[in-house]
Enzyme design. Structure first.
Site, PDB file in Angstrom:
ATOM      1  N   THR A 116      32.150  45.619  52.494  1.00 28.09           N
ATOM      2  CA  THR A 116      32.537  43.779  53.265  1.00 28.09           C
ATOM      3  C   THR A 116      32.966  44.507  54.751  1.00 28.09           C
ATOM      4  O   THR A 116      34.188  45.965  55.163  1.00 28.09           O
ATOM      5  CB  THR A 116      34.252  44.389  52.423  1.00 28.09           C
ATOM      6  OG1 THR A 116      34.094  44.040  51.037  1.00 28.09           O
ATOM      7  CG2 THR A 116      35.198  43.353  53.230  1.00 28.09           C
ATOM      8  N   GLU A 117      33.541  43.312  55.533  1.00 29.87           N
ATOM      9  CA  GLU A 117      33.625  43.870  56.889  1.00 29.87           C
ATOM     10  C   GLU A 117      34.794  42.978  57.388  1.00 29.87           C
ATOM     11  O   GLU A 117      34.709  41.289  56.627  1.00 29.87           O
ATOM     12  CB  GLU A 117      32.770  43.034  57.954  1.00 29.87           C
ATOM     13  CG  GLU A 117      32.028  44.345  57.797  1.00 29.87           C
ATOM     14  CD  GLU A 117      30.907  44.280  58.829  1.00 29.87           C
ATOM     15  OE1 GLU A 117      29.606  45.065  58.251  1.00 29.87           O
ATOM     16  OE2 GLU A 117      30.590  43.318  59.513  1.00 29.87           O
TER      17      GLU A 117
ATOM     18  N   THR B 121      37.386  50.544  48.735  1.00 33.82           N
ATOM     19  CA  THR B 121      38.268  52.140  48.069  1.00 33.82           C
ATOM     20  C   THR B 121      38.164  53.092  48.432  1.00 33.82           C
ATOM     21  O   THR B 121      36.539  53.755  48.321  1.00 33.82           O
ATOM     22  CB  THR B 121      37.445  50.771  46.472  1.00 33.82           C
ATOM     23  OG1 THR B 121      38.388  50.163  45.837  1.00 33.82           O
ATOM     24  CG2 THR B 121      38.434  53.012  45.734  1.00 33.82           C
TER      25      THR B 121
ATOM     26  N   GLU C 108      28.716  46.386  39.733  1.00 32.07           N
ATOM     27  CA  GLU C 108      30.283  46.219  39.948  1.00 32.07           C
ATOM     28  C   GLU C 108      30.729  45.082  39.247  1.00 32.07           C
ATOM     29  O   GLU C 108      32.074  44.896  38.394  1.00 32.07           O
ATOM     30  CB  GLU C 108      30.256  45.557  41.580  1.00 32.07           C
ATOM     31  CG  GLU C 108      32.200  45.206  41.760  1.00 32.07           C
ATOM     32  CD  GLU C 108      31.681  45.596  43.265  1.00 32.07           C
ATOM     33  OE1 GLU C 108      32.564  45.311  43.631  1.00 32.07           O
ATOM     34  OE2 GLU C 108      31.034  45.469  43.646  1.00 32.07           O
ATOM     35  N   ARG C 109      30.320  43.364  39.030  1.00 31.85           N
ATOM     36  CA  ARG C 109      30.811  42.846  38.456  1.00 31.85           C
ATOM     37  C   ARG C 109      31.308  42.043  37.608  1.00 31.85           C
ATOM     38  O   ARG C 109      32.233  41.911  36.515  1.00 31.85           O
ATOM     39  CB  ARG C 109      30.352  41.753  39.364  1.00 31.85           C
ATOM     40  CG  ARG C 109      30.476  41.054  40.566  1.00 31.85           C
ATOM     41  CD  ARG C 109      29.377  39.241  41.115  1.00 31.85           C
ATOM     42  NE  ARG C 109      29.420  39.738  42.451  1.00 31.85           N
ATOM     43  CZ  ARG C 109      28.467  39.136  42.671  1.00 31.85           C
ATOM     44  NH1 ARG C 109      26.872  38.908  42.174  1.00 31.85           N
ATOM     45  NH2 ARG C 109      28.604  38.819  44.685  1.00 31.85           N
TER      46      ARG C 109
ATOM     47  N   GLN D 221      56.008  36.633  31.018  1.00 31.70           N
ATOM     48  CA  GLN D 221      57.011  36.099  30.673  1.00 31.70           C
ATOM     49  C   GLN D 221      57.792  36.399  29.661  1.00 31.70           C
ATOM     50  O   GLN D 221      59.003  36.851  29.909  1.00 31.70           O
ATOM     51  CB  GLN D 221      56.315  34.391  30.369  1.00 31.70           C
ATOM     52  CG  GLN D 221      57.859  33.129  30.589  1.00 31.70           C
ATOM     53  CD  GLN D 221      58.517  32.913  31.857  1.00 31.70           C
ATOM     54  OE1 GLN D 221      58.364  33.697  32.804  1.00 31.70           O
ATOM     55  NE2 GLN D 221      59.420  32.453  31.100  1.00 31.70           N
TER      56      GLN D 221
ATOM     57  N   GLY E   2      33.660  40.251  45.323  1.00 31.56           N
ATOM     58  CA  GLY E   2      33.639  39.021  45.582  1.00 31.56           C
ATOM     59  C   GLY E   2      34.559  37.909  45.014  1.00 31.56           C
ATOM     60  O   GLY E   2      35.046  37.396  43.475  1.00 31.56           O
TER      61      GLY E   2
END
Length: 389
Positions: A128-129, A160, A243-244, A337, A365
């Site tokens: 990621t950038e 991370t 990963e997902r 709650q 993502g």
């Protein structure tokens, strides 16, 4: 249902892991949440126990166990109520190390994968950038080949283990004019000149170090290229399935933890002469949430089984993350709650759970990107292909 996938050996592993986490990790969690750094000794203890090696080849010190050992590791990490600690562990073991195993040369695996399994080295994955976010193809970092070296320039963010790791698995464009067909993957040592990192201050996942990383004319040997040049996007997409799914499993596990805690609380908390789990408005909402989590868990186990058999499950893993993270957020919001004012207090687990869970629909993502990926596959007929090294 779990018995379809979990043997007695799996269950014994879960008990051993749970005992280890209770004794070795839980006493330090509050400190790590405050400091934002996880002390080095625990990485080594994880390595000594074999937890980093459960999915990796025996020749590098791993145990090469089936995928449901990974599932157990992920689930139990979520149930100590520090998604930041959990993320540091699984980002090392299943983001950075996955690329080492799949694309690393024999020399890279011998040095870095072996040391990662023992906990002597920590890795991070840098995709990621700052200007790209979920747009992997839009990355601007470049790697220019000069003789027998590559010179890397650019930046990454939201990484991370991005500050305290020993090595970085980095995606950069070796052929920018080709767009996503011009991305390659590299291994960079932390102490390489030109590498710098800044720690980011986050809403949740506070135990883990999340960094923004800059590469200023970072020169590395050409042998640090992982896999083939310009095939990085395919490698990334292939590993995104893992990963997902990991984030989907994390979501159903933390939702289960929240429900278990909340049901226990509601069975003891009284109002108007009875425990609050007797009130229909609350118990029916709980019933809905328990149903949704069970559906997610069942789906996630099925996809894990298919992934473990070598199937290409990008679509289904994307669905897992999209649905499970949304369900977890809804569950944890309501569980807070149900605790009333106590849910808002830091001494109870729901406040941290709520903060930590909120990253689920963002990291790895965003849900918006995932919906578009699913739409492309099911509506437009796009067929993502597995990478070949």
């Amino acid at each position: 249902m779990g018995n379809m996938y979990f043997s007695e050996e799996h269950n014994l592993f879960r008990e051993s892991l749970r005992d280890f986490l209770k004794k070795e990790v839980v006493p330090h969690i509050d400190k790590w949440e405050k400091t934002g750094s996880i002390e080095r000794f625990i990485w080594k203890k994880f390595g000594d126990m074999g937890f980093f090696g459960i999915s990796y080849p025996e020749q590098y010190g791993g145990m090469d166990l089936d995928i449901f050992y990974m599932i157990i590791l992920l689930e139990e990490l979520q149930k100590i109520n520090s998604a930041g600690f959990a993320a540091a562990m699984w980002a090392h073991a299943y983001l950075a190390m996955t690329h080492l195993k799949a694309e690393g040369s024999d020399a890279i695996k011998e040095k870095y994968l072996t040391a990662s399994i023992t906990g002597d080295m920590i890795g991070c994955l840098c995709i990621t950038e700052p200007f790209g976010g979920s747009d992997v193809a839009g990355m601007r970092s470049t790697a220019v080949k000069k003789g027998d070296t590559y010179v890397i320039n650019g930046s990454k963010t939201f990484i991370t283990n991005g500050v305290y790791s020993d090595y970085l698995v980095v995606a950069a464009k070796t052929n920018p004019e080709l767009g996503n067909k011009g991305i390659s993957i590299f291994l960079i040592d932390r102490d390489t000149p030109g590498v710098s990192a800044t720690k980011l201050d986050k809403l949740g996942w506070r135990a883990s170090d999340t960094g923004e990383i800059a590469f200023d004319n970072v020169t590395i040997p050409a042998s640090n290229l992982m896999g083939e040049e310009n095939k990085g996007f395919a490698y990334i997409m292939q590993h995104f399935a893992t990963e997902r799914l990991i984030m989907g499993v994390n979501a159903h596990a933390r939702a289960e933890f929240a429900l278990d805690y909340t049901m226990q609380y509601m069975s003891e908390r009284t109002a108007f002469g009875k425990t609050i789990d007797r009130f229909q408005a609350l118990r029916h909402r709980l019933a809905d949430h328990i149903t949704e989590v069970e559906i997610c868990k069942t789906f996630n186990y099925t996809i894990a089984d298919r992934l473990g058999k070598g199937e290409y499950v990008v679509k289904e893993a994307t669905m897992s993350k999209l649905k499970s993270t949304k369900v977890a957020d809804d569950v944890i919001y309501d569980c807070l709650q149900f605790l009333g004012g106590y849910g808002y207090m830091e001494e109870y687990p729901l406040a941290r759970l709520l903060r930590d869970s909120r990253l689920g629909p963002i990291g790895g993502g965003t849900s918006e990107i995932l919906r578009e990926i699913i739409a492309k596959m099911v509506i437009d007929g796009k067929d993502y292909k597995p990478a070949t090294k």
